[in-house]
Design a protein around this motif. Structure first.
Motif, PDB file in Angstrom:
ATOM      1  N   PHE A  45      -4.992   5.090  -0.643  1.00  0.00           N
ATOM      2  CA  PHE A  45      -4.066   4.184   0.048  1.00  0.00           C
ATOM      3  C   PHE A  45      -3.691   4.698   1.432  1.00  0.00           C
ATOM      4  O   PHE A  45      -3.334   3.900   2.305  1.00  0.00           O
ATOM      5  CB  PHE A  45      -2.852   3.901  -0.833  1.00  0.00           C
ATOM      6  CG  PHE A  45      -3.163   2.899  -1.921  1.00  0.00           C
ATOM      7  CD1 PHE A  45      -3.245   1.550  -1.629  1.00  0.00           C
ATOM      8  CD2 PHE A  45      -3.437   3.314  -3.212  1.00  0.00           C
ATOM      9  CE1 PHE A  45      -3.577   0.619  -2.610  1.00  0.00           C
ATOM     10  CE2 PHE A  45      -3.763   2.396  -4.213  1.00  0.00           C
ATOM     11  CZ  PHE A  45      -3.840   1.041  -3.901  1.00  0.00           C
ATOM     12  N   GLU A  46      -3.799   5.987   1.653  1.00  0.00           N
ATOM     13  CA  GLU A  46      -3.623   6.495   3.020  1.00  0.00           C
ATOM     14  C   GLU A  46      -4.760   6.002   3.913  1.00  0.00           C
ATOM     15  O   GLU A  46      -4.533   5.657   5.082  1.00  0.00           O
ATOM     16  CB  GLU A  46      -3.564   8.019   3.012  1.00  0.00           C
ATOM     17  CG  GLU A  46      -2.230   8.564   2.525  1.00  0.00           C
ATOM     18  CD  GLU A  46      -2.199  10.078   2.477  1.00  0.00           C
ATOM     19  OE1 GLU A  46      -3.287  10.709   2.523  1.00  0.00           O
ATOM     20  OE2 GLU A  46      -1.090  10.635   2.377  1.00  0.00           O
TER      21      GLU A  46
ATOM     22  N   SER B 269       0.839  -1.205   0.000  1.00  0.00           N
ATOM     23  CA  SER B 269       0.000   0.000   0.000  1.00  0.00           C
ATOM     24  C   SER B 269       0.874   1.255   0.000  1.00  0.00           C
ATOM     25  O   SER B 269       0.558   2.233  -0.688  1.00  0.00           O
ATOM     26  CB  SER B 269      -0.937   0.004   1.217  1.00  0.00           C
ATOM     27  OG  SER B 269      -1.943  -0.964   1.065  1.00  0.00           O
ATOM     28  N   ARG B 270       1.947   1.215   0.745  1.00  0.00           N
ATOM     29  CA  ARG B 270       2.874   2.359   0.717  1.00  0.00           C
ATOM     30  C   ARG B 270       3.507   2.506  -0.661  1.00  0.00           C
ATOM     31  O   ARG B 270       3.637   3.616  -1.182  1.00  0.00           O
ATOM     32  CB  ARG B 270       3.962   2.189   1.780  1.00  0.00           C
ATOM     33  CG  ARG B 270       4.945   3.345   1.792  1.00  0.00           C
ATOM     34  CD  ARG B 270       6.020   3.183   2.849  1.00  0.00           C
ATOM     35  NE  ARG B 270       6.943   4.315   2.802  1.00  0.00           N
ATOM     36  CZ  ARG B 270       8.047   4.421   3.540  1.00  0.00           C
ATOM     37  NH1 ARG B 270       8.335   3.461   4.416  1.00  0.00           N
ATOM     38  NH2 ARG B 270       8.829   5.476   3.429  1.00  0.00           N
TER      39      ARG B 270
ATOM     40  N   ILE C 125      -3.514   8.490  -3.851  1.00  0.00           N
ATOM     41  CA  ILE C 125      -2.727   8.744  -2.636  1.00  0.00           C
ATOM     42  C   ILE C 125      -3.651   8.734  -1.420  1.00  0.00           C
ATOM     43  O   ILE C 125      -3.367   8.074  -0.405  1.00  0.00           O
ATOM     44  CB  ILE C 125      -1.969  10.080  -2.743  1.00  0.00           C
ATOM     45  CG1 ILE C 125      -0.883   9.992  -3.819  1.00  0.00           C
ATOM     46  CG2 ILE C 125      -1.349  10.449  -1.388  1.00  0.00           C
ATOM     47  CD1 ILE C 125      -0.205  11.317  -4.130  1.00  0.00           C
ATOM     48  N   SER C 126      -4.773   9.431  -1.523  1.00  0.00           N
ATOM     49  CA  SER C 126      -5.735   9.471  -0.422  1.00  0.00           C
ATOM     50  C   SER C 126      -6.328   8.092  -0.148  1.00  0.00           C
ATOM     51  O   SER C 126      -6.509   7.697   1.015  1.00  0.00           O
ATOM     52  CB  SER C 126      -6.859  10.459  -0.743  1.00  0.00           C
ATOM     53  OG  SER C 126      -6.347  11.778  -0.875  1.00  0.00           O
TER      54      SER C 126
ATOM     55  N   LYS D 238       0.947   4.042  -3.020  1.00  0.00           N
ATOM     56  CA  LYS D 238       0.793   5.475  -2.717  1.00  0.00           C
ATOM     57  C   LYS D 238       1.950   6.274  -3.319  1.00  0.00           C
ATOM     58  O   LYS D 238       1.742   7.344  -3.922  1.00  0.00           O
ATOM     59  CB  LYS D 238       0.734   5.663  -1.199  1.00  0.00           C
ATOM     60  CG  LYS D 238       0.563   7.106  -0.749  1.00  0.00           C
ATOM     61  CD  LYS D 238       0.416   7.196   0.760  1.00  0.00           C
ATOM     62  CE  LYS D 238       1.710   6.814   1.474  1.00  0.00           C
ATOM     63  NZ  LYS D 238       1.607   7.050   2.942  1.00  0.00           N
TER      64      LYS D 238
END
Length: 263
Positions: free
Chosen positions: A50-51, A18-19, A47-48, A22
Motif C-alpha cells: 500500500f505504500e 490505502s492509508r 504495508i509495502s 496500510k
C-alpha cells in the motif's frame, strides 16, 4: 463532468482507504506474538504494497485519463481483495483456536469489512456509479454505524480499567450506536423510495449529530493519548485512525445530503 467526477472520487477513495489498509496491517502485526513470524511478514508485505500504491497515486491528478485511473482502480482492487483474504484467514485461524494473539476477533472482522467496502467502492466507480440511490444511502449508513459502534467497543476495552469515566463514555457510545444501527437496519428492511426524502434527510441528520459527538470524543482521546495524559494500550496512530474514519463518515453523510437536495 461525470468522467472528472469518477476520476476525482476514485483518487479520493484510494488516498483515504490505502492509508487505512496500510495501518490495518501495522495494527495486526503489533498484535501477533513473536512466533507468528509468517503472519507478521505478510502484514509487512501489505504495508509495502500500500505504500507503493500511495506513491503511484501521487502521479495522478483530477485531470488524469479516465482509462488510466480505471486501470489503477483495478490494480488497487486486487490489493484490497488480497488484504481482505489475509484478514479472513487470520479470523478463521483465530476462531478455530489455531493461533492465539492479541487482536480481538471482532477487530479482525471489522478490518476485513473495511477492505471489502474499499474493494466494492472501486468496482462501483469503474462501473460509473456515482449518484447514490435511497437504498445505497441506507446501506452505507448501516456499514458505517457498525464501524462506529465497533470503535466505541474497542476504545472501551483498550483503555485502562482505572480510566472509569472514559470507559463509561465509550460504553455509552457503543450502546448509542448499536441503537442507531438497529434503527438503520429497520429502515433498510422498509426500503423507502426516493419520494420519502424527508425521512432519509431526518435519518442522515440524526446520524450526523451522533457521529460528530463520537468524533469529538475520539479527538479528545487521541490528544490525551498523544500527550500521555491517560492510561491505555491504545497506539496513538490507532486513536487517530478511528478519528479519521469518523470524520470520513460525516463527509459521506454530507455528500448524501447534498445529493438528496438535488433530486
Amino acid at each position: 463532468m461525470a468522467t472528472n467526477q469518477i476520476v476525482a472520487r476514485s483518487l479520493d477513495e484510494i488516498k483515504f482507504w490505502s492509508r487505512i489498509m496500510k495501518e490495518h496491517a501495522l495494527f495486526l502485526s503489533l498484535g501477533f506474538t513473536y512466533e507468528q513470524k509468517q503472519l507478521i511478514d505478510e502484514a509487512n508485505g501489505f504495508i509495502s504494497l500500500f505504500e507503493r500504491i500511495e506513491e503511484k497515486l501521487s502521479r495522478f491528478t483530477v485531470n488524469s485519463d479516465l482509462r488510466q485511473v480505471q486501470a489503477f482502480n483495478t490494480e488497487v482492487y486486487q490489493a484490497a481483495a488480497a488484504i481482505y483474504g489475509y484478514k479472513r484467514k487470520i479470523l478463521d485461524l483465530t476462531l478455530r483456536c489455531q493461533i492465539r494473539h492479541n487482536n480481538f476477533p471482532l477487530l479482525i472482522d471489522h478490518v476485513s469489512r473495511e477492505a471489502a467496502y474499499f474493494a466494492n467502492r472501486l468496482k462501483e466507480l469503474n462501473e460509473g456509479k456515482l449518484a447514490p440511490t435511497p437504498d445505497a444511502v441506507i446501506e452505507e449508513n448501516v456499514f458505517f454505524l457498525k464501524i462506529m459502534a465497533d470503535h466505541a467497543k474497542f476504545i472501551g476495552h483498550l483503555l485502562d480499567p482505572s480510566e472509569r469515566k472514559l470507559v463509561d463514555q465509550a460504553r455509552e457510545f457503543s450502546h448509542d450506536f448499536d441503537q442507531l444501527l438497529f434503527q438503520a437496519v429497520d429502515l433498510d428492511y422498509m426500503r423507502p423510495q426516493s419520494e420519502t426524502k424527508p425521512l432519509l434527510g431526518q435519518f442522515l441528520n440524526q446520524n450526523k449529530v451522533s457521529v460528530a459527538s463520537l468524533r469529538d470524543f475520539k479527538k479528545t482521546a487521541r490528544d490525551l493519548i498523544e500527550e500521555c495524559r491517560i492510561k491505555s494500550i491504545i497506539h496513538p496512530l490507532l486513536a487517530d485512525h478511528t478519528f479519521r474514519e469518523a470524520s470520513r463518515f460525516i463527509e459521506i453523510i454530507e455528500m448524501f445530503e447534498a445529493s438528496l437536495s438535488r433530486t
